[in-house]
Design a protein around this motif. Structure first.
Motif, mmCIF file in Angstrom:
data_model
loop_
_atom_site.group_PDB
_atom_site.id
_atom_site.type_symbol
_atom_site.label_atom_id
_atom_site.label_comp_id
_atom_site.label_asym_id
_atom_site.label_seq_id
_atom_site.Cartn_x
_atom_site.Cartn_y
_atom_site.Cartn_z
ATOM 1 N N LEU A 1 0.824 -1.209 0.000
ATOM 2 C CA LEU A 1 0.000 0.000 0.000
ATOM 3 C C LEU A 1 0.858 1.259 0.000
ATOM 4 N N LEU A 2 1.998 1.209 0.678
ATOM 5 C CA LEU A 2 2.928 2.345 0.692
ATOM 6 C C LEU A 2 3.434 2.643 -0.714
ATOM 7 N N MET A 3 3.820 1.606 -1.443
ATOM 8 C CA MET A 3 4.291 1.814 -2.812
ATOM 9 C C MET A 3 3.172 2.320 -3.711
ATOM 10 N N GLY A 4 1.963 1.786 -3.521
ATOM 11 C CA GLY A 4 0.829 2.279 -4.288
ATOM 12 C C GLY A 4 0.529 3.732 -3.989
ATOM 13 N N GLU A 5 0.601 4.079 -2.711
ATOM 14 C CA GLU A 5 0.385 5.468 -2.293
ATOM 15 C C GLU A 5 1.452 6.383 -2.894
ATOM 16 N N GLY A 6 2.683 5.918 -2.888
ATOM 17 C CA GLY A 6 3.758 6.708 -3.461
ATOM 18 C C GLY A 6 3.552 6.950 -4.948
ATOM 19 N N LEU A 7 3.210 5.897 -5.683
ATOM 20 C CA LEU A 7 2.967 6.045 -7.118
ATOM 21 C C LEU A 7 1.788 6.961 -7.400
ATOM 22 N N LEU A 8 0.734 6.852 -6.575
ATOM 23 C CA LEU A 8 -0.453 7.685 -6.762
ATOM 24 C C LEU A 8 -0.130 9.162 -6.566
ATOM 25 N N THR A 9 0.493 9.489 -5.449
ATOM 26 C CA THR A 9 0.792 10.899 -5.161
ATOM 27 C C THR A 9 1.832 11.463 -6.121
ATOM 28 N N TYR A 10 2.746 10.614 -6.563
ATOM 29 C CA TYR A 10 3.741 11.047 -7.546
ATOM 30 C C TYR A 10 3.099 11.270 -8.913
ATOM 31 N N GLY A 11 2.257 10.329 -9.307
ATOM 32 C CA GLY A 11 1.602 10.434 -10.607
ATOM 33 C C GLY A 11 0.665 11.617 -10.704
ATOM 34 N N LEU A 12 0.010 11.955 -9.603
ATOM 35 C CA LEU A 12 -0.911 13.095 -9.581
ATOM 36 C C LEU A 12 -0.187 14.420 -9.341
ATOM 37 N N LYS A 13 1.129 14.345 -9.193
ATOM 38 C CA LYS A 13 1.969 15.539 -8.964
ATOM 39 C C LYS A 13 1.560 16.288 -7.690
ATOM 40 N N TRP A 14 1.225 15.521 -6.658
ATOM 41 C CA TRP A 14 0.865 16.114 -5.369
ATOM 42 C C TRP A 14 2.092 16.367 -4.501
ATOM 43 N N GLN A 15 3.161 15.677 -4.784
ATOM 44 C CA GLN A 15 4.287 15.659 -3.858
ATOM 45 C C GLN A 15 5.090 16.958 -3.884
ATOM 46 N N ARG A 16 5.136 17.622 -2.749
ATOM 47 C CA ARG A 16 6.086 18.720 -2.553
ATOM 48 C C ARG A 16 7.414 18.137 -2.114
ATOM 49 N N HIS A 17 7.333 17.078 -1.339
ATOM 50 C CA HIS A 17 8.455 16.248 -0.920
ATOM 51 C C HIS A 17 7.877 14.856 -0.788
ATOM 52 N N ASN A 18 8.698 13.849 -0.464
ATOM 53 C CA ASN A 18 8.136 12.495 -0.388
ATOM 54 C C ASN A 18 8.684 11.713 0.808
ATOM 55 N N SER A 19 8.744 12.377 1.957
ATOM 56 C CA SER A 19 9.210 11.697 3.163
ATOM 57 C C SER A 19 8.080 11.061 3.962
ATOM 58 N N MET A 20 6.844 11.545 3.769
ATOM 59 C CA MET A 20 5.740 11.165 4.652
ATOM 60 C C MET A 20 4.593 10.563 3.843
ATOM 61 N N TYR A 21 4.179 9.357 4.260
ATOM 62 C CA TYR A 21 3.062 8.660 3.640
ATOM 63 C C TYR A 21 2.145 8.122 4.741
#
Length: 357
Positions: free
Chosen positions: A247-267
Motif C-alpha cells: 500500500l505504501l508503494m501504491g500510495e507513493g505512485l499515486l501521489t507522484y503520478g498526480l503531482k501532489w508531492q512537494r516532498h516524499n518523506s511522509m506517507y
C-alpha cells in the motif's frame, strides 16, 4: 504519590525493558545505506519508476526507524522511571547536540561553496532548529526537538502533562498535518486558507519533515513498543508489513503520478509499515557485531562529503561518465568509500583513546 512522580504507562509489565536484538542493529546499517541511496537515486539510470519505488518509497523506512530506535532505547527507559533517571536522557541530548554542531562545522566549507550559507539571524535559526545547515543534517534537530516534545507531553513537567492517549493523538495529528505539507501538498494547496497556513509553516521550516510534525509519531511508537505488555504474533507482523509496504508503494505512485508531492518523506502507510517492521526486527535473536551500531551513524554523517570527493576525483580522472553519471556505480562507490571513512575514523579514535590512557 505526587502527580509528577507517577510513571505513565503504569499498566505495562514492569519487568519489560528494552533489549538489543540482532535485527535492530543489522537494520541500522541497512537504513544508513538507504539514506545514501536517497541522495543518489541508484536505479534511476535503469528505470525511474523502479528507482522511485525502491528508493523513495521503501527507502523512506530508514529515518523513521532511527526515530523509533531512539524512542525504544532512550525515551522508553526514561519514561518508565517516571522521568527520574535524567542522566542517560541528558547525556543523549548533549551528545547529539555536540555531534550536530560538529557536523555543521565540518560541512561549513561545502555550505559556503554551494551558496547555501544563511544570510541573516532568521535564516540561521531556521537552519539550526529545523532544516539543518547541510541537506542531511535536518535529522539531528528533528530528533532533538521531537524528544523534547515527547518528554514534555508524557509528563516531565509539574503543571502540564498529557495522558499517553492524548500524547499519541497529538503525534498522529501532527503527522497528518505534516503529511499534507509533504506528499499530499498538491491535493490541498488549491484551498487558499490551507495554502496560507502551510506557507506560514514553510517560512519557519522549509519542510514538514521535522521535529514537530514528523518525529513525534515514530518516537512515540518506539516508546509504546518498548513498554507494551504484549507483542503481536510474528505471522500478523509479516502479513501486516507486507500489506503496508504494498500500500505504501501504491500510495507513493499515486501521489507522484498526480503531482501532489512537494516532498516524499511522509506517507499514510509508512506508520503501520514501521510498526510491523520494528516488531519483526525485535524477534530476530542474537547479537550483531558492534560495528553495526557504531558505523551506521558515521555513514549517515559522512556520506555527503564522500559524494563530493568522488565527483571531484571523477572529474580530475576523466571518469565522470562512469563514476557519477552511472548512478548505480556511484552508489556502490560512495557506500564503499563511506565504509572506509568510517573504519579509518574508528581506528583513529581507538588509537587516540589508547594513547591518552
Amino acid at each position: 504519590m505526587r502527580n509528577e512522580e507517577r510513571p505513565p504507562y503504569s499498566g505495562c509489565d514492569e519487568k519489560a525493558r528494552p533489549a538489543r536484538s540482532a535485527g535492530i542493529d543489522y537494520f541500522r546499517m541497512a537504513a544508513a545505506f538507504m539514506v545514501i541511496a536517497i541522495h543518489i537515486a541508484p536505479f534511476s539510470g535503469w528505470n525511474q519508476e523502479i528507482d522511485f519505488l525502491l528508493t523513495y518509497c521503501l527507502g523512506r523506512t530508514a529515518v523513521p526507524f532511527f526515530f523509533m530506535t531512539t524512542g525504544y532505547f532512550v525515551l522508553a527507559p526514561y519514561v518508565k522511571s517516571g522521568f527520574r533517571k535524567k542522566r542517560s536522557f541528558g547525556k543523549y541530548m548533549v551528545k547529539n547536540t555536540v555531534l550536530y554542531l560538529a557536523a555543521a562545522v565540518l560541512y561549513l566549507p561545502l555550505t559556503i561553496y554551494s551558496g547555501n550559507l544563511p544570510k541573516n539571524v532568521g535564516e540561521w535559526g531556521k537552519a539550526l532548529v529545523f532544516d539543518g545547515t547541510f541537506y542531511h543534517l535536518w535529522y539531528f534537530p528533528a530528533v532533538l526537538l521531537g524528544c523534547l516534545l515527547v518528554v514534555w507531553m508524557l509528563g516531565s513537567g509539574r503543571s502540564l502533562r498529557f495522558s499517553a492517549g492524548a500524547a499519541a493523538a497529538y503525534a498522529a495529528a501532527s503527522y497528518l498535518i505534516g503529511l499534507f505539507g509533504d506528499s499530499y501538498y498538491g491535493a490541498v494547496k488549491g484551498t487558499p486558507w490551507i495554502k496560507a497556513v502551510y506557507g506560514a509553516i514553510f517560512q519557519v521550516s522549509s519542510f514538514t519533515r521535522n521535529g514537530i510534525f514528523f518525529a513525534p509519531i515514530f518516537l512515540m511508537m518506539g516508546v509504546g513498543i518498548a513498554l507494551t505488555r504484549r507483542r503481536l504474533p510474528k505471522k500478523i507482523c509479516v502479513w501486516g508489513l507486507t500489506l503496508s509496504l504494498v500500500l505504501l508503494m501504491g500510495e507513493g505512485l499515486l501521489t507522484y503520478g498526480l503531482k501532489w508531492q512537494r516532498h516524499n518523506s511522509m506517507y499514510f502507510f509508512l506508520a503501520p509499515a514501521m510498526y510491523f517492521l520494528f516488531q519483526l526486527l525485535l524477534m530476530i535473536p542474537g547479537k550483531a557485531p558492534a560495528f553495526c551500531r557504531k558505523y551506521s551513524l558515521i555513514l549517515y554523517v559522512v556520506h555527503p562529503a564522500v559524494i563530493v570527493i568522488l565527483r571531484g576525483l571523477a572529474q580530475i580522472l576523466g571518469l565522470t561518465e562512469f563514476l557519477v553519471d552511472n548512478t548505480f556505480v556511484q552508489y556502490i562507490t560512495v557506500c564503499l568509500g563511506t565504509l572506509l571513512a568510517a573504519y579509518l575514523y574508528m581506528e583513529l579514535k581507538e588509537r587516540v583513546v589508547s594513547f591518552v590512557k
